[in-house]
Scaffold this motif. Structure first.
Motif, PDB file in Angstrom:
ATOM      1  N   MET A  40       0.867  -1.286   0.071  1.00  0.00           N
ATOM      2  CA  MET A  40      -0.021   0.008  -0.071  1.00  0.00           C
ATOM      3  C   MET A  40       0.794   1.181  -0.088  1.00  0.00           C
ATOM      4  O   MET A  40       1.662   1.594   0.899  1.00  0.00           O
ATOM      5  CB  MET A  40      -0.867   0.030   1.148  1.00  0.00           C
ATOM      6  N   ASN A  41       0.784   2.228  -0.996  1.00  0.00           N
ATOM      7  CA  ASN A  41       1.585   3.272  -0.891  1.00  0.00           C
ATOM      8  C   ASN A  41       0.895   4.334  -0.271  1.00  0.00           C
ATOM      9  O   ASN A  41      -0.308   4.061   0.260  1.00  0.00           O
ATOM     10  CB  ASN A  41       1.852   3.841  -2.382  1.00  0.00           C
ATOM     11  N   SER A  42       1.285   5.431   0.182  1.00  0.00           N
ATOM     12  CA  SER A  42       0.907   6.587   1.007  1.00  0.00           C
ATOM     13  C   SER A  42      -0.648   6.901   0.573  1.00  0.00           C
ATOM     14  O   SER A  42      -1.431   7.182   1.532  1.00  0.00           O
ATOM     15  CB  SER A  42       1.534   7.617   0.976  1.00  0.00           C
ATOM     16  N   LYS A  43      -0.755   7.344  -0.698  1.00  0.00           N
ATOM     17  CA  LYS A  43      -1.957   7.770  -1.087  1.00  0.00           C
ATOM     18  C   LYS A  43      -3.239   6.719  -1.012  1.00  0.00           C
ATOM     19  O   LYS A  43      -4.401   7.077  -0.906  1.00  0.00           O
ATOM     20  CB  LYS A  43      -1.838   8.221  -2.644  1.00  0.00           C
ATOM     21  N   ASP A  44      -2.981   5.288  -1.197  1.00  0.00           N
ATOM     22  CA  ASP A  44      -3.952   4.147  -1.014  1.00  0.00           C
ATOM     23  C   ASP A  44      -4.610   4.323   0.517  1.00  0.00           C
ATOM     24  O   ASP A  44      -5.683   3.817   0.568  1.00  0.00           O
ATOM     25  CB  ASP A  44      -3.351   3.007  -1.141  1.00  0.00           C
ATOM     26  N   LYS A  45      -4.041   5.151   1.586  1.00  0.00           N
ATOM     27  CA  LYS A  45      -4.531   5.099   2.738  1.00  0.00           C
ATOM     28  C   LYS A  45      -5.651   6.146   2.833  1.00  0.00           C
ATOM     29  O   LYS A  45      -6.613   6.306   3.685  1.00  0.00           O
ATOM     30  CB  LYS A  45      -3.596   5.543   3.882  1.00  0.00           C
ATOM     31  N   ILE A  46      -5.705   7.043   1.606  1.00  0.00           N
ATOM     32  CA  ILE A  46      -6.706   8.151   1.805  1.00  0.00           C
ATOM     33  C   ILE A  46      -8.111   7.673   1.580  1.00  0.00           C
ATOM     34  O   ILE A  46      -8.356   6.686   0.948  1.00  0.00           O
ATOM     35  CB  ILE A  46      -6.824   9.365   0.485  1.00  0.00           C
ATOM     36  N   GLY A  47      -8.997   7.978   2.473  1.00  0.00           N
ATOM     37  CA  GLY A  47     -10.354   7.360   2.484  1.00  0.00           C
ATOM     38  C   GLY A  47     -10.496   6.350   3.395  1.00  0.00           C
ATOM     39  O   GLY A  47     -11.633   5.826   3.490  1.00  0.00           O
ATOM     40  N   LYS A  48      -9.576   6.153   4.249  1.00  0.00           N
ATOM     41  CA  LYS A  48      -9.760   4.936   5.172  1.00  0.00           C
ATOM     42  C   LYS A  48      -9.900   5.584   6.637  1.00  0.00           C
ATOM     43  O   LYS A  48      -9.246   6.713   7.031  1.00  0.00           O
ATOM     44  CB  LYS A  48      -8.278   4.087   5.234  1.00  0.00           C
ATOM     45  N   TYR A  49     -10.403   4.902   7.603  1.00  0.00           N
ATOM     46  CA  TYR A  49     -10.713   5.321   8.781  1.00  0.00           C
ATOM     47  C   TYR A  49      -9.443   4.832   9.722  1.00  0.00           C
ATOM     48  O   TYR A  49      -9.123   3.713   9.545  1.00  0.00           O
ATOM     49  CB  TYR A  49     -12.108   4.811   9.701  1.00  0.00           C
ATOM     50  N   ILE A  50      -8.763   5.626  10.336  1.00  0.00           N
ATOM     51  CA  ILE A  50      -7.487   5.439  11.100  1.00  0.00           C
ATOM     52  C   ILE A  50      -7.561   5.942  12.352  1.00  0.00           C
ATOM     53  O   ILE A  50      -8.156   6.952  12.883  1.00  0.00           O
ATOM     54  CB  ILE A  50      -6.291   5.886  10.111  1.00  0.00           C
ATOM     55  N   LYS A  51      -6.635   5.605  13.197  1.00  0.00           N
ATOM     56  CA  LYS A  51      -6.084   5.809  14.620  1.00  0.00           C
ATOM     57  C   LYS A  51      -4.940   6.360  14.618  1.00  0.00           C
ATOM     58  O   LYS A  51      -3.827   5.455  14.360  1.00  0.00           O
ATOM     59  CB  LYS A  51      -6.703   4.859  15.786  1.00  0.00           C
ATOM     60  N   LEU A  52      -4.389   7.562  14.976  1.00  0.00           N
ATOM     61  CA  LEU A  52      -2.976   7.681  15.156  1.00  0.00           C
ATOM     62  C   LEU A  52      -2.651   8.082  16.687  1.00  0.00           C
ATOM     63  O   LEU A  52      -3.444   8.788  17.481  1.00  0.00           O
ATOM     64  CB  LEU A  52      -2.624   8.938  14.385  1.00  0.00           C
ATOM     65  N   GLU A  53      -1.529   7.686  16.908  1.00  0.00           N
ATOM     66  CA  GLU A  53      -0.791   8.491  18.167  1.00  0.00           C
ATOM     67  C   GLU A  53       0.067   9.544  17.918  1.00  0.00           C
ATOM     68  O   GLU A  53       0.844   9.285  17.107  1.00  0.00           O
ATOM     69  CB  GLU A  53      -0.135   7.264  18.955  1.00  0.00           C
ATOM     70  N   ILE A  54      -0.010  10.723  18.457  1.00  0.00           N
ATOM     71  CA  ILE A  54       0.829  11.854  18.322  1.00  0.00           C
ATOM     72  C   ILE A  54       1.631  12.094  19.382  1.00  0.00           C
ATOM     73  O   ILE A  54       1.372  11.697  20.659  1.00  0.00           O
ATOM     74  CB  ILE A  54      -0.246  13.070  18.073  1.00  0.00           C
ATOM     75  N   SER A  55       2.619  12.666  19.182  1.00  0.00           N
ATOM     76  CA  SER A  55       3.692  13.145  20.250  1.00  0.00           C
ATOM     77  C   SER A  55       2.800  13.450  21.278  1.00  0.00           C
ATOM     78  O   SER A  55       2.092  14.488  21.093  1.00  0.00           O
ATOM     79  CB  SER A  55       4.697  14.209  19.538  1.00  0.00           C
ATOM     80  N   GLY A  56       3.362  13.117  22.536  1.00  0.00           N
ATOM     81  CA  GLY A  56       2.693  13.661  23.619  1.00  0.00           C
ATOM     82  C   GLY A  56       1.509  12.561  23.976  1.00  0.00           C
ATOM     83  O   GLY A  56       0.650  12.904  25.107  1.00  0.00           O
ATOM     84  N   LYS A  57       1.535  11.414  23.536  1.00  0.00           N
ATOM     85  CA  LYS A  57       0.583  10.291  23.651  1.00  0.00           C
ATOM     86  C   LYS A  57      -1.000  10.928  23.267  1.00  0.00           C
ATOM     87  O   LYS A  57      -1.910  10.424  24.415  1.00  0.00           O
ATOM     88  CB  LYS A  57       0.682   9.909  25.085  1.00  0.00           C
ATOM     89  N   LYS A  58      -1.199  11.685  22.623  1.00  0.00           N
ATOM     90  CA  LYS A  58      -2.609  12.203  22.115  1.00  0.00           C
ATOM     91  C   LYS A  58      -2.820  11.303  20.925  1.00  0.00           C
ATOM     92  O   LYS A  58      -2.232  11.063  20.022  1.00  0.00           O
ATOM     93  CB  LYS A  58      -2.392  13.512  21.630  1.00  0.00           C
ATOM     94  N   MET A  59      -4.112  10.817  20.983  1.00  0.00           N
ATOM     95  CA  MET A  59      -4.592   9.865  20.113  1.00  0.00           C
ATOM     96  C   MET A  59      -5.815  10.456  19.333  1.00  0.00           C
ATOM     97  O   MET A  59      -6.445  11.172  19.840  1.00  0.00           O
ATOM     98  CB  MET A  59      -5.486   8.699  20.792  1.00  0.00           C
ATOM     99  N   ILE A  60      -5.696  10.331  17.929  1.00  0.00           N
ATOM    100  CA  ILE A  60      -6.620  10.899  17.083  1.00  0.00           C
ATOM    101  C   ILE A  60      -7.328   9.781  16.198  1.00  0.00           C
ATOM    102  O   ILE A  60      -6.507   9.153  15.718  1.00  0.00           O
ATOM    103  CB  ILE A  60      -5.987  12.018  15.921  1.00  0.00           C
ATOM    104  N   SER A  61      -8.631   9.923  16.099  1.00  0.00           N
ATOM    105  CA  SER A  61      -9.204   8.946  15.074  1.00  0.00           C
ATOM    106  C   SER A  61     -10.211   9.633  14.211  1.00  0.00           C
ATOM    107  O   SER A  61     -10.817  10.636  14.431  1.00  0.00           O
ATOM    108  CB  SER A  61     -10.265   8.009  16.018  1.00  0.00           C
ATOM    109  N   GLY A  62     -10.354   9.011  12.916  1.00  0.00           N
ATOM    110  CA  GLY A  62     -11.181   9.826  11.895  1.00  0.00           C
ATOM    111  C   GLY A  62     -10.837   9.356  10.448  1.00  0.00           C
ATOM    112  O   GLY A  62     -10.414   8.357  10.295  1.00  0.00           O
ATOM    113  N   LEU A  63     -11.385  10.113   9.553  1.00  0.00           N
ATOM    114  CA  LEU A  63     -11.249   9.777   8.374  1.00  0.00           C
ATOM    115  C   LEU A  63      -9.899  10.380   7.795  1.00  0.00           C
ATOM    116  O   LEU A  63     -10.176  11.534   7.760  1.00  0.00           O
ATOM    117  CB  LEU A  63     -12.328  10.118   7.244  1.00  0.00           C
ATOM    118  N   LEU A  64      -8.948   9.614   7.097  1.00  0.00           N
ATOM    119  CA  LEU A  64      -7.708  10.280   6.447  1.00  0.00           C
ATOM    120  C   LEU A  64      -8.342  10.831   5.005  1.00  0.00           C
ATOM    121  O   LEU A  64      -8.694  10.217   4.175  1.00  0.00           O
ATOM    122  CB  LEU A  64      -6.674   9.197   6.265  1.00  0.00           C
ATOM    123  N   VAL A  65      -8.211  12.235   5.043  1.00  0.00           N
ATOM    124  CA  VAL A  65      -8.707  12.886   3.789  1.00  0.00           C
ATOM    125  C   VAL A  65      -7.767  13.173   2.640  1.00  0.00           C
ATOM    126  O   VAL A  65      -8.101  13.409   1.585  1.00  0.00           O
ATOM    127  CB  VAL A  65      -9.689  13.889   3.883  1.00  0.00           C
TER     128      VAL A  65
END
Length: 222
Positions: free
Chosen positions: A1-26
Motif C-alpha cells: 500500500m503506497n501512501s495515497k492508498d490510505k486516503i479514504g480509510k478510517y485510522i487511529k493515530l498516536e501523536i507526540s505527547g501520547k495524544k490519540m486522534i481517530s477519523g477519516l484520512l482525507v
C-alpha cells in the motif's frame, strides 16, 4: 500500500505527547496528513505521528460525523505544512503544541522555522514549527471565547519579526518571558543571554536557569 492508498480509510493515530486522534484520512501531503474527526479537519505534521492503524468497524461506529466544514486548502494541489499555515493565516484556529493545552487565536506571520500567533489570552506568541502537533481551523461562525471581531486586532503587535526562531529569542534579551506556556517555573524569567544553544533565564529569586533552545516550543512576553 503506497501512501495515497490510505486516503479514504478510517485510522487511529498516536501523536507526540501520547495524544490519540481517530477519523477519516482525507489527504496526505509531503509533510502533513489531514484527518476529519467528525467535526473538524486536523492538519497533522507527519513528524509527530508516532504510529497509526486502521480502525475496526466498531470503532468507526463510535465516531459521530457532522457536516464537513470547508477545507482551507485546494484539493487540486499537493498540501504541505507551510501551505496550510499560509492558508490559515488570519483564520481563527486551534493549535496544539504542548502536552497540556491547546491554544486559540490566529496566525499573524510565518517565518523560516516558527510562526507568530495571536492569542486573546497570551497575546503575541512565537511558536516553533518543529513542535506544532496539529492545527484545526475554526468554522466561519466560531470565535475564540465568544469574542467579537472588534476584540481581536488584525495586527496586534505592529512589530517586525526575525526570520528565525533563534534570532527572535535573542531579541528578547532583557525581557520577562514565558516559555512553553509556563509548564513549570524553570521556563519563566528574564532573558539574560544565549550561549551554546542554551537560553539563560534569571528566575524570580534571581537564580540562573539554562533552557535548551531545542526544547522551547512557545514564547510569549509577560
Amino acid at each position: 500500500m503506497n501512501s495515497k492508498d490510505k486516503i479514504g480509510k478510517y485510522i487511529k493515530l498516536e501523536i507526540s505527547g501520547k495524544k490519540m486522534i481517530s477519523g477519516l484520512l482525507v489527504d496526505i501531503g509531503s509533510d502533513l496528513w489531514v484527518v476529519f474527526n467528525g467535526n473538524d479537519y486536523l492538519y497533522i505534521p507527519i513528524i509527530h505521528i508516532q504510529n497509526w492503524q486502521f480502525l475496526k468497524h466498531d470503532e468507526i461506529a463510535e465516531i459521530s460525523f457532522n457536516d464537513e466544514p470547508t477545507p482551507i486548502y485546494n484539493h487540486n494541489e499537493e498540501i504541505s505544512l507551510r501551505k496550510t499555515l499560509t492558508a490559515a493565516k488570519g483564520i481563527f484556529t486551534e493549535i496544539y503544541v504542548t502536552s497540556k493545552q491547546a491554544l486559540h487565536g490566529y496566525i499573524i506571520s510565518i517565518m523560516n522555522n516558527y510562526f507568530v500567533f495571536y492569542s486573546p489570552i497570551y497575546k503575541t506568541m512565537f511558536i516553533s514549527l518543529h513542535h506544532l502537533k496539529w492545527l484545526i481551523p475554526y468554522t466561519s461562525n466560531q470565535r475564540p471565547y465568544g469574542l467579537s471581531n472588534s476584540s481581536l486586532p488584525v495586527n496586534p503587535s505592529g512589530h517586525t519579526f526575525a526570520r528565525s526562531f533563534e534570532v527572535q529569542i535573542e531579541k528578547c534579551v532583557g525581557d520577562l518571558i514565558v516559555f512553553n506556556i509556563g509548564e513549570n517555573e524553570n521556563v519563566i524569567g528574564k532573558v539574560q543571554g544565549i550561549k551554546n544553544n542554551f537560553v539563560e533565564l534569571i528566575s524570580a529569586k534571581e537564580d540562573p536557569v539554562f533552557v535548551n533552545m531545542q526544547h522551547i516550543k512557545t514564547v510569549h512576553m509577560t
